[in-house]
Design an enzyme around this catalytic site. Structure first.
Site, PDB file in Angstrom:
ATOM      1  N   ASP A  26       0.818  -1.212   0.000  1.00  0.00           N
ATOM      2  CA  ASP A  26       0.000   0.000   0.000  1.00  0.00           C
ATOM      3  C   ASP A  26       0.860   1.274   0.000  1.00  0.00           C
ATOM      4  O   ASP A  26       1.953   1.288   0.565  1.00  0.00           O
ATOM      5  CB  ASP A  26      -0.886  -0.026   1.267  1.00  0.00           C
ATOM      6  CG  ASP A  26      -1.973   1.022   1.211  1.00  0.00           C
ATOM      7  OD1 ASP A  26      -2.300   1.489   0.116  1.00  0.00           O
ATOM      8  OD2 ASP A  26      -2.495   1.385   2.291  1.00  0.00           O
ATOM      9  N   TRP A  31       2.788   8.008  -2.606  1.00  0.00           N
ATOM     10  CA  TRP A  31       4.201   8.186  -2.987  1.00  0.00           C
ATOM     11  C   TRP A  31       4.287   9.063  -4.241  1.00  0.00           C
ATOM     12  O   TRP A  31       5.098   9.977  -4.323  1.00  0.00           O
ATOM     13  CB  TRP A  31       4.826   6.811  -3.231  1.00  0.00           C
ATOM     14  CG  TRP A  31       6.280   6.800  -3.556  1.00  0.00           C
ATOM     15  CD1 TRP A  31       7.324   6.681  -2.679  1.00  0.00           C
ATOM     16  CD2 TRP A  31       6.878   6.911  -4.863  1.00  0.00           C
ATOM     17  NE1 TRP A  31       8.527   6.704  -3.353  1.00  0.00           N
ATOM     18  CE2 TRP A  31       8.276   6.845  -4.702  1.00  0.00           C
ATOM     19  CE3 TRP A  31       6.365   7.058  -6.163  1.00  0.00           C
ATOM     20  CZ2 TRP A  31       9.171   6.908  -5.760  1.00  0.00           C
ATOM     21  CZ3 TRP A  31       7.257   7.133  -7.236  1.00  0.00           C
ATOM     22  CH2 TRP A  31       8.639   7.049  -7.024  1.00  0.00           C
ATOM     23  N   ASN A  74     -10.694  -2.866  -6.404  1.00  0.00           N
ATOM     24  CA  ASN A  74      -9.841  -1.919  -7.130  1.00  0.00           C
ATOM     25  C   ASN A  74     -10.348  -1.570  -8.538  1.00  0.00           C
ATOM     26  O   ASN A  74      -9.903  -0.588  -9.133  1.00  0.00           O
ATOM     27  CB  ASN A  74      -8.394  -2.436  -7.225  1.00  0.00           C
ATOM     28  CG  ASN A  74      -7.620  -2.328  -5.923  1.00  0.00           C
ATOM     29  OD1 ASN A  74      -6.668  -3.076  -5.681  1.00  0.00           O
ATOM     30  ND2 ASN A  74      -8.006  -1.384  -5.050  1.00  0.00           N
TER      31      ASN A  74
HETATM   32  C1  FPP Z   1      -2.112   0.015  -3.391  1.00  0.00           C
HETATM   33  O1  FPP Z   1      -1.615   1.343  -3.268  1.00  0.00           O
HETATM   34  C2  FPP Z   1      -1.439  -0.668  -4.488  1.00  0.00           C
HETATM   35  C3  FPP Z   1      -2.065  -1.235  -5.557  1.00  0.00           C
HETATM   36  C4  FPP Z   1      -3.532  -1.234  -5.741  1.00  0.00           C
HETATM   37  C5  FPP Z   1      -1.286  -1.880  -6.661  1.00  0.00           C
HETATM   38  C6  FPP Z   1      -0.142  -2.745  -6.201  1.00  0.00           C
HETATM   39  C7  FPP Z   1       0.580  -3.271  -7.380  1.00  0.00           C
HETATM   40  C8  FPP Z   1       1.919  -3.309  -7.502  1.00  0.00           C
HETATM   41  C9  FPP Z   1       2.851  -2.871  -6.444  1.00  0.00           C
HETATM   42  C10 FPP Z   1       2.512  -3.877  -8.756  1.00  0.00           C
HETATM   43  C11 FPP Z   1       3.036  -5.255  -8.485  1.00  0.00           C
HETATM   44  C12 FPP Z   1       3.080  -6.092  -9.669  1.00  0.00           C
HETATM   45  C13 FPP Z   1       2.771  -7.428  -9.672  1.00  0.00           C
HETATM   46  C14 FPP Z   1       2.829  -8.224 -10.929  1.00  0.00           C
HETATM   47  C15 FPP Z   1       2.376  -8.163  -8.444  1.00  0.00           C
HETATM   48  P1  FPP Z   1      -2.626   2.567  -3.457  1.00  0.00           P
HETATM   49  O2  FPP Z   1      -2.712   2.868  -4.915  1.00  0.00           O
HETATM   50  O3  FPP Z   1      -3.937   2.229  -2.812  1.00  0.00           O
HETATM   51  O4  FPP Z   1      -1.888   3.707  -2.691  1.00  0.00           O
HETATM   52  P2  FPP Z   1      -2.574   4.929  -1.902  1.00  0.00           P
HETATM   53  O5  FPP Z   1      -3.325   4.308  -0.753  1.00  0.00           O
HETATM   54  O6  FPP Z   1      -1.409   5.743  -1.459  1.00  0.00           O
HETATM   55  O7  FPP Z   1      -3.463   5.637  -2.873  1.00  0.00           O
END
Ligand code: FPP
Length: 246
Positions: A26, A31, A74
């Protein structure tokens, strides 16, 4: 004492390694926002960290790693962000076909593959089929995963088998439910790490985490380092796990 396979010493202290670690990756969006970049830039940075931490877990001898990459919720994000994530998954899954081979990592997907595009589905199946006979760490990538959805599926599956006379209602027990989850046959997570400082489980491994230790870290996922994983394991080592006993 835990040593890296590549002969790098990890820690001077003897420590218990969790057998199964779960990570809620998360903080990618925050970031990116801090840097005035599009959210997709945060996911790209998070993807690199995913690869580094996966390899590190395998190096130090973790047996199972489950990462939360995309939840059933999501899809509600703006189309532009979902499209960027799908592109990122495609790139990483293409890379994973060879990338995780060296470490003998077994790649599995937990979640419902149905809504993904045909090429992404094919890559997921290719990764699973191509890695199933390896003997290294099992990497569960949770994609279109929701724990409530997983439990509903298990209940439907068991009900169907009761209806067919395969099971008696009285034979339904905790093991049977576990055996009908995506994680069937795997140990429950010992440790779940959530970076970004949020104190939420977000529909991740609800059944499996009944006695899991949670470590919340005040770092956004793209900033997460191998040292942070070590710190989480050290915190885990200080916990007194009683599993409901004394
Ligand atoms: C949550 O952060 C993250 C995600 C929904 C995506 C996670 C995916 C990756 C790290 C890519 C990995 C790749 C593979 C193939 C496994 P957020 O967007 O909710 O962050 P925020 O809470 O700061 O908005």
């Amino acid at each position: 004492m835990a040593f890296l396979k590549r002969n790098k010493k990890v820690s001077e202290e003897p420590r218990i390694l969790p057998k199964h670690i779960g990570i809620i990756m998360d903080g990618n969006g925050r970031w990116a926002k801090k840097r005035k970049l599009p959210r997709s830039a945060g996911h790209n940075a998070g993807g690199k960290v995913f690869r580094t931490i996966t390899r590190y877990c395998s190096d130090i001898g973790i047996k199972y790693l489950t990462v939360y990459a995309f939840s059933t919720e999501n899809w509600k994000r703006p189309k532009e962000e979902v499209d960027a994530l799908m592109k990122l998954f495609k790139d990483y899954l293409e890379e994973a076909l060879t990338d995780f081979k060296e470490d003998s990592i077994v790649v599995r997907f937990i979640g419902d593959k149905t809504p993904f595009s045909d090429d992404l589905k094919a890559l997921m199946i290719e990764n699973e089929e191509g890695s199933k006979d390896r003997n290294g760490m099992v990497l569960n990538i949770a994609m279109n995963y929701g724990s409530r959805d997983e439990i509903v599926r298990a209940v439907k599956n068991i009900s169907e088998r009761v209806k067919n006379g395969e099971y008696d209602i009285d034979s339904i027990d905790e093991d049977l439910i576990s055996d009908n989850l995506y994680t069937a046959g795997q140990p429950d997570p010992d440790l779940i790490i959530r970076p970004s400082g949020e104190y939420r489980i977000s529909n991740f491994l609800l059944w499996q985490s009944a006695y899991t230790e949670f470590v919340i870290m005040n770092k956004l996922w793209p900033d997460f380092k191998k040292e942070d994983l070590d710190e989480a394991i050290n915190i885990f080592n200080k916990r007194n796990r009683r599993f409901g006993g004394v």
